[in-house]
Scaffold this active site. Sequence first.
Site, PDB file in Angstrom:
ATOM      1  N   LYS A 219     -13.778  -6.114  -8.117  1.00  0.00           N
ATOM      2  CA  LYS A 219     -14.210  -6.436  -6.757  1.00  0.00           C
ATOM      3  C   LYS A 219     -15.727  -6.587  -6.774  1.00  0.00           C
ATOM      4  CE  LYS A 219     -10.426  -4.009  -4.434  1.00  0.00           C
ATOM      5  NZ  LYS A 219     -10.040  -2.782  -3.691  1.00  0.00           N
TER       6      LYS A 219
ATOM      7  N   LYS B 176       0.838  -1.189   0.000  1.00  0.00           N
ATOM      8  CA  LYS B 176       0.000   0.000   0.000  1.00  0.00           C
ATOM      9  C   LYS B 176       0.879   1.247   0.000  1.00  0.00           C
ATOM     10  CE  LYS B 176      -4.269  -1.616   0.171  1.00  0.00           C
ATOM     11  NZ  LYS B 176      -5.315  -1.261  -0.800  1.00  0.00           N
TER      12      LYS B 176
END
Length: 326
Positions: free
Chosen positions: A245, A149
């Site tokens: 997703k 991240k």
Amino acid sequence: MQRLAARIERFATAAPFVIARGAKHEVEVVVAEVGAGGHNGRGEATPIDYRGETAAEALRAIEGVRGAIEAGATRVDLLDLLPAGAARNALDAALWDLAAKRAATRVWALLGLPDPRPILTAYTIPLGDPGAMAEAARSASARELLKVKLGGEGDVERVRAVRQAAPHARLIADANQSWAGLDVEAMLAALAPFRVELVEQPLAAGADAALAHVRPAIPLAADESCHTRADLDRIVGRYRVINVKLDKAGGLTEALALIEAARQRGLGVMVGCMLSTSLGVAPAFVAAMQADYADLDGPLLLACDRTPGLEFSGSDVHPPLAVLWG
């Protein structure tokens, strides 16, 4: 007739889950159950916080279509009954689970797919200072694929630290829209020596036009910029991969159609997940059977998963058991 029940459940994270948009200490999910013919199908979804979704709103949306669901609405009907998002995903998953149970088979068999094998999944290294990220990467260095991240300034140092701590792991990175004001092309060139295979969403959704003339040293993947098939024409020429997703797409039904449409346009596919339990990730496993990358580590980031949950061994996630979903 079908019977509908829905509720909100909360799960604590194993540690603060930090990305460029902030930190989470728990996740609220919405669970839908649809029963018929002595069988019960379950589905779980996580609201998309960057779109302003909440579990309470998702639950209200599910209750808003109770009449249609109990009158026998199908997965195809859901595409018109609800917009893409968590509410539709929870119901879509429940209807897939119900269909598999009523047919005494598995969802992949209903789709004509072969029996699945375990799938390599990425494991997330949360955003932090380089030292903290290096320590997290060192602890996970035996894993084959790490997802780093990022947060903007200092990202090169973060990736350098992760690479030094996990020299043999494959790396992908997720900027979570944090590179506004940075030179995207230069950032990608600076990260390339660390063998980063992919970078997700450098700029905010809606700012994708700025990527049209970027010559990326590392392929770019669209996450927040790609939810459903309606977004694909804006992706081509700016991104080479999309992150599918189920919470964004509004269920496995749309996700499978999105994957097919993306392939027709020559795009690569990652299947990811939000913070969620194994019940939320299980339908994504079916979509990931057709992907180039899988990022299905959501349950590993929780303090406690459902029982039974998905089996994770080494760097792989195994197919869901029927008692869990599908």
